[in-house]
Enzyme design. Structure first.
Site, short mmCIF file in Angstrom:
data_model
loop_
_atom_site.label_atom_id
_atom_site.label_comp_id
_atom_site.label_asym_id
_atom_site.label_seq_id
_atom_site.Cartn_x
_atom_site.Cartn_y
_atom_site.Cartn_z
N SER A 1 0.96 -1.03 -0.08
CA SER A 1 0.17 0.04 0.19
C SER A 1 0.81 1.29 0.03
CB SER A 1 -0.97 -0.06 1.41
OG SER A 1 -1.36 1.32 1.61
N TYR B 1 -1.22 -0.90 10.40
CA TYR B 1 -1.52 -1.15 9.01
C TYR B 1 -0.23 -0.55 8.30
CZ TYR B 1 -3.67 -1.14 4.41
OH TYR B 1 -3.84 -1.46 3.05
P1 NAP Z 1 -11.39 -6.53 1.49
O1 NAP Z 1 -12.28 -6.52 0.36
O2 NAP Z 1 -11.45 -6.31 2.88
O3 NAP Z 1 -10.34 -7.83 0.90
C1 NAP Z 1 -9.42 -8.42 2.13
C2 NAP Z 1 -9.48 -9.92 1.80
O4 NAP Z 1 -8.60 -10.56 2.84
C3 NAP Z 1 -10.64 -10.56 2.17
O5 NAP Z 1 -11.04 -11.56 1.20
C4 NAP Z 1 -10.45 -11.31 3.74
O6 NAP Z 1 -11.08 -12.49 3.68
C5 NAP Z 1 -8.97 -11.67 3.57
N1 NAP Z 1 -8.39 -11.82 4.55
C6 NAP Z 1 -8.64 -11.14 5.90
N2 NAP Z 1 -8.06 -12.17 6.73
C7 NAP Z 1 -7.57 -13.26 6.10
C8 NAP Z 1 -7.06 -14.32 6.81
N3 NAP Z 1 -6.53 -14.50 8.18
N4 NAP Z 1 -6.65 -15.38 6.04
C9 NAP Z 1 -7.20 -15.25 4.83
N5 NAP Z 1 -7.58 -14.21 4.02
C10 NAP Z 1 -7.98 -13.25 4.89
O7 NAP Z 1 -10.16 -5.52 1.07
P2 NAP Z 1 -9.16 -5.10 -0.44
O8 NAP Z 1 -9.73 -3.42 -0.52
O9 NAP Z 1 -9.69 -5.88 -1.36
O10 NAP Z 1 -7.87 -5.36 0.14
C11 NAP Z 1 -7.06 -6.26 -0.45
C12 NAP Z 1 -5.70 -5.99 -0.27
O11 NAP Z 1 -5.31 -4.58 -0.74
C13 NAP Z 1 -5.29 -5.80 1.37
O12 NAP Z 1 -4.03 -6.32 1.25
C14 NAP Z 1 -5.22 -4.18 1.43
O13 NAP Z 1 -4.26 -4.07 2.50
C15 NAP Z 1 -4.57 -3.67 0.12
N6 NAP Z 1 -5.01 -2.34 -0.32
C16 NAP Z 1 -6.32 -2.15 -0.71
C17 NAP Z 1 -6.53 -0.91 -1.06
C18 NAP Z 1 -7.77 -0.38 -1.23
O14 NAP Z 1 -8.05 1.10 -1.34
N7 NAP Z 1 -8.77 -0.99 -1.15
C19 NAP Z 1 -5.40 -0.01 -1.02
C20 NAP Z 1 -4.20 -0.35 -0.80
C21 NAP Z 1 -4.01 -1.74 -0.42
P3 NAP Z 1 -12.54 -12.71 4.32
O15 NAP Z 1 -13.69 -12.12 3.60
O16 NAP Z 1 -12.78 -14.22 4.65
O17 NAP Z 1 -12.37 -11.98 5.92
#
Ligand code: NAP
Length: 253
Positions: A144, A157
């Site tokens: 990120s 984070y």
């Molecule tokens: P999200 O929709 O909340 O997805 C996160 C995923 O991680 C969910 O499917 C969740 O599974 C899974 N997860 C959480 N804990 C877990 C565990 N213990 N074991 C296996 N899976 C687990 O968030 P997102 O926005 O798509 O983010 C995805 C990645 O991109 C993350 O690493 C985040 O930090 C990074 N990111 C996102 C953004 C943004 O703006 N969206 C920006 C920068 C970086 P469950 O559904 O089962 O909980």
């Protein structure tokens, strides 16, 4: 340009979330056979059905990144369902806790570090061991821009993502000689179901005004960087950190 991806095998963690499901679809669209790994198996079946409808190939494996045994079992299951070793890993599972640093308790800190840093390590190490044995592989750690610059109320984070970027470089150094590339993709703020409401609010709009391009990203803005890092087009890239953020990292101090 990404033709080499056709027929390769990939595993995406956190594959039932906003970005993870998108990454899986994009890889499948490029002809990659994808294992969608996550905790909520029931959410995986519709995702696989959608990929298959679009002409791709995918399967679901259960993986909790807080358990080394679960990570190992998931790789075994993925390799058996995909018919061979995993060549691309998108290390994407992540959580966030938003709270002022002074008010964070032990659990807030530990839970974020255990998924975003320890979990990413478990997945990367397991992937790397297997890829070394086959002399090839690409690991894409989803970091990120908060691993490179800071914002308020996300201390664990930001620390975990900074750690993941450093881990990316450490693994790239050790595994380059084995044909395994390790890179980080550092998204800026990307609109997903989870944050759509926030970005429509006054506070969200104020944040958008601080992004040089004056907009937040859409998941598809990450497609080029994802496919590049996955494919042989990036054969000479390892230890790189690709920010895709509308210029947010270079916003004025
Ligand atoms: P999200 O929709 O909340 O997805 C996160 C995923 O991680 C969910 O499917 C969740 O599974 C899974 N997860 C959480 N804990 C877990 C565990 N213990 N074991 C296996 N899976 C687990 O968030 P997102 O926005 O798509 O983010 C995805 C990645 O991109 C993350 O690493 C985040 O930090 C990074 N990111 C996102 C953004 C943004 O703006 N969206 C920006 C920068 C970086 P469950 O559904 O089962 O909980």
């Amino acid at each position: 340009m990404f033709e080499d991806l056709r027929g390769k095998r990939a595993l995406v963690t956190g594959a039932f979330g906003g970005l993870g499901s998108h990454f899986a679809r994009v890889l499948a669209g490029a002809g990659v056979r994808v294992a969608l790994a996550g905790r909520r198996i029931e959410a995986g079946e519709p995702a696989v059905a959608q990929i298959e409808q679009e002409g791709g190939a995918a399967c679901v494996v259960s993986m909790d990144v807080t358990s080394t045994a679960s990570v190992t079992d998931a790789f075994e299951a993925a390799e058996s369902q995909l018919g061979g070793p995993v060549q691309i890993v998108v290390n994407n599972a992540g959580i966030a806790v938003t709270r002022p640093a002074a008010e964070c308790d032990e659990d807030d800190w530990q839970s974020v570090i255990d998924v975003n840093l320890n979990g990413a390590w478990r997945v990367a190490q397991t992937a790397g061991q297997r890829m070394i044995a086959h002399g090839q592989g690409s690991i894409i750690n989803i970091a990120s821009i908060l691993g490179l610059r800071v914002a308020q109320q996300v201390p664990a984070y930001a620390a975990a993502k900074a750690g993941l970027i450093h881990l990316t470089q450490a693994l790239a150094l050790e595994w380059a000689r084995h044909g395994v590339r390790v890179n980080a993709l550092a998204p800026g703020y990307i609109e997903t179901d989870l944050n759509r409401e926030f970005f429509a609010s006054e506070a969200g709009q104020a944040l958008i005004r601080r992004v040089p391009q004056r907009r937040i990203g859409q998941p598809e803005h990450l497609d080029g960087a994802l496919l590049l890092l996955a494919s042989d087009a990036a054969t000479f890239m390892t230890g790189a950190v690709l920010a895709v953020d509308g210029g947010h990292l270079v916003s004025s101090l």
